[in-house]
Design an enzyme around this catalytic site. Sequence first.
Site, PDB file in Angstrom:
ATOM      1  N   SER A 100       0.872  -1.187   0.000  1.00 11.47           N
ATOM      2  CA  SER A 100       0.000   0.000   0.000  1.00 11.47           C
ATOM      3  C   SER A 100       0.901   1.227   0.000  1.00 11.47           C
ATOM      4  CB  SER A 100      -0.873   0.020   1.254  1.00 11.47           C
ATOM      5  OG  SER A 100      -1.585  -1.170   1.391  1.00 11.47           O
ATOM      6  N   LYS A 117      -7.391   1.664  -2.429  1.00  9.34           N
ATOM      7  CA  LYS A 117      -6.856   1.177  -1.148  1.00  9.34           C
ATOM      8  C   LYS A 117      -6.840   2.298  -0.107  1.00  9.34           C
ATOM      9  CE  LYS A 117      -4.642  -1.267   1.961  1.00  9.34           C
ATOM     10  NZ  LYS A 117      -5.281  -2.332   2.741  1.00  9.34           N
ATOM     11  N   LYS A 134       0.758   5.542   8.181  1.00  8.03           N
ATOM     12  CA  LYS A 134       1.217   5.797   6.804  1.00  8.03           C
ATOM     13  C   LYS A 134       0.011   5.931   5.866  1.00  8.03           C
ATOM     14  CE  LYS A 134       1.882   2.108   4.716  1.00  8.03           C
ATOM     15  NZ  LYS A 134       1.258   1.111   3.854  1.00  8.03           N
TER      16      LYS A 134
HETATM   17  P1  NAD Z   1       5.649  -6.283   7.408  1.00  8.16           P
HETATM   18  O1  NAD Z   1       6.415  -5.186   8.031  1.00  8.16           O
HETATM   19  O2  NAD Z   1       5.184  -7.435   8.244  1.00  8.16           O
HETATM   20  O3  NAD Z   1       6.523  -6.922   6.199  1.00  8.16           O
HETATM   21  C1  NAD Z   1       7.252  -6.148   5.295  1.00  8.16           C
HETATM   22  C2  NAD Z   1       8.370  -7.010   4.722  1.00  8.16           C
HETATM   23  O4  NAD Z   1       9.067  -6.235   3.744  1.00  8.16           O
HETATM   24  C3  NAD Z   1       9.409  -7.444   5.762  1.00  8.16           C
HETATM   25  O5  NAD Z   1       9.522  -8.845   5.755  1.00  8.16           O
HETATM   26  C4  NAD Z   1      10.705  -6.781   5.295  1.00  8.16           C
HETATM   27  O6  NAD Z   1      11.831  -7.609   5.425  1.00  8.16           O
HETATM   28  C5  NAD Z   1      10.425  -6.573   3.826  1.00  8.16           C
HETATM   29  N1  NAD Z   1      11.262  -5.520   3.283  1.00  8.16           N
HETATM   30  C6  NAD Z   1      11.326  -4.214   3.654  1.00  8.16           C
HETATM   31  N2  NAD Z   1      12.272  -3.569   2.942  1.00  8.16           N
HETATM   32  C7  NAD Z   1      12.826  -4.484   2.110  1.00  8.16           C
HETATM   33  C8  NAD Z   1      13.856  -4.468   1.153  1.00  8.16           C
HETATM   34  N3  NAD Z   1      14.526  -3.317   0.905  1.00  8.16           N
HETATM   35  N4  NAD Z   1      14.174  -5.590   0.497  1.00  8.16           N
HETATM   36  C9  NAD Z   1      13.503  -6.750   0.735  1.00  8.16           C
HETATM   37  N5  NAD Z   1      12.498  -6.844   1.644  1.00  8.16           N
HETATM   38  C10 NAD Z   1      12.183  -5.733   2.325  1.00  8.16           C
HETATM   39  O7  NAD Z   1       4.420  -5.596   6.650  1.00  8.16           O
HETATM   40  P2  NAD Z   1       3.011  -6.256   6.233  1.00  8.16           P
HETATM   41  O8  NAD Z   1       2.071  -6.130   7.386  1.00  8.16           O
HETATM   42  O9  NAD Z   1       3.238  -7.573   5.574  1.00  8.16           O
HETATM   43  O10 NAD Z   1       2.540  -5.180   5.139  1.00  8.16           O
HETATM   44  C11 NAD Z   1       3.102  -5.106   3.820  1.00  8.16           C
HETATM   45  C12 NAD Z   1       2.273  -4.134   2.999  1.00  8.16           C
HETATM   46  O11 NAD Z   1       0.922  -4.624   2.915  1.00  8.16           O
HETATM   47  C13 NAD Z   1       2.191  -2.715   3.591  1.00  8.16           C
HETATM   48  O12 NAD Z   1       2.185  -1.773   2.567  1.00  8.16           O
HETATM   49  C14 NAD Z   1       0.858  -2.742   4.321  1.00  8.16           C
HETATM   50  O13 NAD Z   1       0.313  -1.431   4.439  1.00  8.16           O
HETATM   51  C15 NAD Z   1       0.031  -3.637   3.414  1.00  8.16           C
HETATM   52  N6  NAD Z   1      -1.085  -4.354   4.052  1.00  8.16           N
HETATM   53  C16 NAD Z   1      -0.917  -4.961   5.265  1.00  8.16           C
HETATM   54  C17 NAD Z   1      -2.003  -5.633   5.844  1.00  8.16           C
HETATM   55  C18 NAD Z   1      -1.892  -6.307   7.205  1.00  8.16           C
HETATM   56  O14 NAD Z   1      -2.935  -6.664   7.778  1.00  8.16           O
HETATM   57  N7  NAD Z   1      -0.709  -6.506   7.760  1.00  8.16           N
HETATM   58  C19 NAD Z   1      -3.231  -5.693   5.178  1.00  8.16           C
HETATM   59  C20 NAD Z   1      -3.345  -5.107   3.929  1.00  8.16           C
HETATM   60  C21 NAD Z   1      -2.266  -4.430   3.370  1.00  8.16           C
END
Ligand code: NAD
Length: 296
Positions: free
Chosen positions: A99, A174, A242
């Site tokens: 997102s 979104k 964010k």
């Molecule tokens: P999270 O923090 O659990 O996971 C993010 C992952 O990205 C981590 O494993 C990290 O290692 C990886 N990452 C970050 N920088 C990196 C890089 N430079 N190279 C490789 N990997 C890298 O986050 P999440 O909760 O999985 O959310 C991910 C996205 O999905 C966000 O944009 C969030 O807003 C969106 N989202 C999350 C949810 C939820 O319920 N958690 C629901 C819908 C959407």
Amino acid sequence: MSNPPKIAWIGLGIMGSPMSENLIKAGYPVTGFTLEQPKLDRLAAAGGTVAGSVAEAVRDADVIVTMVPASPQVEAIAYGADGILENARSGALLIDMSSITPQTSVGLAANAAEKGIRVLDAPVSGGEAGAVEAVLSIMVGGERADFDEARPLFDALGKTIVLCGPHGSGQTVKAANQLIVAVNIQACAEAVVFLEKSGVDLAAALEVLGGGLAGSTVLARKKDNFLNRDFKPGFRIDLHHKDMGIVTDAARAVGAALPVGAVVAQLVASLRAQGDGGLDHSALLRSVERLSGDQV
Ligand code: NAD
């Protein structure tokens, strides 16, 4: 599946891990890269291949999926010498499911096109449970032909999958989703504090509320978080902060007023400033409790 496309998956967090595992279960070969070793070990245990860098992960991929926190991380993995645009093959399809701001998606699509790489923005809703159960809503921006090509992959991840318009449209939808979810959680949290202070059995109240017009996916999914004061994420307050920034900026840019959304954005920001940024967004309950005089 005969001859499935080779997938590179970057970002194996709360969402990326179960989503990539659903692709493996559906028969796709998945090569992944993320920053935490335990998440890479989890991918290997699920039958995926671990890469040592973004460049290594994407080199042979037909489809590259990114699922990282926000715009800066998407730009960090897309651009630069080790990035996707320098290392993926021309003709690959890049699906960013993070997102992020709509402008970042539009810019990424334009820059990738110069390398012959096609892009879809495809953020999701449904939370960790929706990712695990492969019932996500997936809101997509980009070209119809690319959407059609990605459709079988989306079907392995979600249930409601809609092409919303050109590049950036998925992110705009979104942003609206995050506005609705935050306001809904805040309303539920206010109801919880009101009900408890009134001496009503909270479990009974939330059960019956869930069956009426007040019922919502938010209430159904977050009911136990409220009842048990369980704020393990889930979806972190940091990420919702964010997203409230994204939706308030995008709304200002088009002249849309979000009076209630603006207040809830401040409540999310305040919760984060009080040190609760790592908790699930259902922790908005703590903010209402504090405003109501409780020591939490
Ligand atoms: P999270 O923090 O659990 O996971 C993010 C992952 O990205 C981590 O494993 C990290 O290692 C990886 N990452 C970050 N920088 C990196 C890089 N430079 N190279 C490789 N990997 C890298 O986050 P999440 O909760 O999985 O959310 C991910 C996205 O999905 C966000 O944009 C969030 O807003 C969106 N989202 C999350 C949810 C939820 O319920 N958690 C629901 C819908 C959407």
